[in-house]
Design an enzyme around this catalytic site. Sequence first.
Site, PDB file in Angstrom:
ATOM      1  N   SER A 248      38.043  41.653  42.626  1.00 42.88           N
ATOM      2  CA  SER A 248      37.842  40.396  43.274  1.00 42.88           C
ATOM      3  C   SER A 248      38.488  39.407  42.293  1.00 42.88           C
ATOM      4  O   SER A 248      38.365  39.606  41.003  1.00 42.88           O
ATOM      5  CB  SER A 248      36.642  39.995  43.861  1.00 42.88           C
ATOM      6  N   LYS A 249      38.654  38.180  42.887  1.00 44.52           N
ATOM      7  CA  LYS A 249      39.326  36.927  41.893  1.00 44.52           C
ATOM      8  C   LYS A 249      37.951  36.580  41.008  1.00 44.52           C
ATOM      9  O   LYS A 249      38.255  36.443  39.979  1.00 44.52           O
ATOM     10  CB  LYS A 249      39.721  36.007  42.740  1.00 44.52           C
ATOM     11  N   LEU A 250      36.857  36.732  41.754  1.00 42.76           N
ATOM     12  CA  LEU A 250      35.682  36.510  40.936  1.00 42.76           C
ATOM     13  C   LEU A 250      35.430  37.243  39.777  1.00 42.76           C
ATOM     14  O   LEU A 250      34.476  36.870  38.767  1.00 42.76           O
ATOM     15  CB  LEU A 250      34.474  36.179  42.090  1.00 42.76           C
ATOM     16  N   THR A 251      35.966  38.492  39.899  1.00 41.22           N
ATOM     17  CA  THR A 251      35.336  39.329  38.963  1.00 41.22           C
ATOM     18  C   THR A 251      36.729  39.724  37.969  1.00 41.22           C
ATOM     19  O   THR A 251      36.755  40.776  37.243  1.00 41.22           O
ATOM     20  CB  THR A 251      34.823  40.565  39.417  1.00 41.22           C
ATOM     21  N   GLY A 252      37.667  38.759  37.924  1.00 36.86           N
ATOM     22  CA  GLY A 252      38.723  38.920  37.095  1.00 36.86           C
ATOM     23  C   GLY A 252      39.921  39.856  37.445  1.00 36.86           C
ATOM     24  O   GLY A 252      40.503  40.121  36.833  1.00 36.86           O
TER      25      GLY A 252
END
Length: 324
Positions: A248-252
Amino acid sequence: VGNSLNASSVTGTIATADQYVGRFAPSPTGPLHFGSLVAAVASYLQARAHDGRWLVRIEDIDPPREQPGASDLILEALERYGFEWDGDVIYQSRNHAAHEAALQRLLEDGLAYPCGCSRRDLANAPRGPLGIIYPGTCRDGCVARETAIRLRTTDDPVAFVDGLQGAITQRLESESGDFVIRRRDGLIAYQLAVVVDDELQGITEVVRGIDIIDSTPRQIWLQRLLGFRTPGYLHIPVVTHPDGDKLSKLTGAPAIPLEDVRPVLIAALVALQQDPPTTLAQNTLDDIWGWARENWNLEPLQGLTAVRVDQIAGFGLTVTPQLQ
């Protein structure tokens, strides 16, 4: 509906419609990454397999989380990868009047109420798999000036049969409590907006990642209280990093490349367990999509919840370094 909270018949079944209507509904919080591409491919192929329509909806109702220009980047990526959507792109923010009308209806029917509880107020509230279980503090009245709006729930089971994951049941009152449908900052919450928009667009089946499956009973509950049809649901496995964290975007997760997209599209088909031939990446983009439509098969996805991105790269495919 009135002010009844009877959930005895709250069971999700595919909506009756003359034509299948599916959708892909990304949030513009950044460019499209590989996990989102996999979800887009699944929803697209499922719609085309049913000779149905495939709609694109940009879910832009959370300005603090949005990235300038992300909507255009997402649409450019979909075009580069050969997706062909039906009709105009819908921007969720433009349905604000419909969201507000549904909210007011729920308030007037006594199905929702203002809540002044802050995070500090709920610090000691019980927690379950879905997070904080709201204890009903404001159910009988609230004097706070700044309030969210919560939807009343009961403990009657809310059940549906997912097309891939099987029978799912939640008892909302004990597992999540009354949940927010308008935030304290005045923004309409995702659960209400997505239900209203799916109804407006006549969506007959929702194909999305299994990370959203816990939200589905809440959405079905809202559909029933508002008198909406309940679409079918099909939750595909999520793509994860090698350590098991969701891509995801949150996990890069990086943006998918926009040049030489064929190997990445092939990798998405591998993630969806479609077993494309190793020579397919040498063909044209149209040929890849033609093979994918002709061979689309849900059976290998039954019960599957996650696919590791490093395992996808191990199929002898040329996968971009960003995906490894």
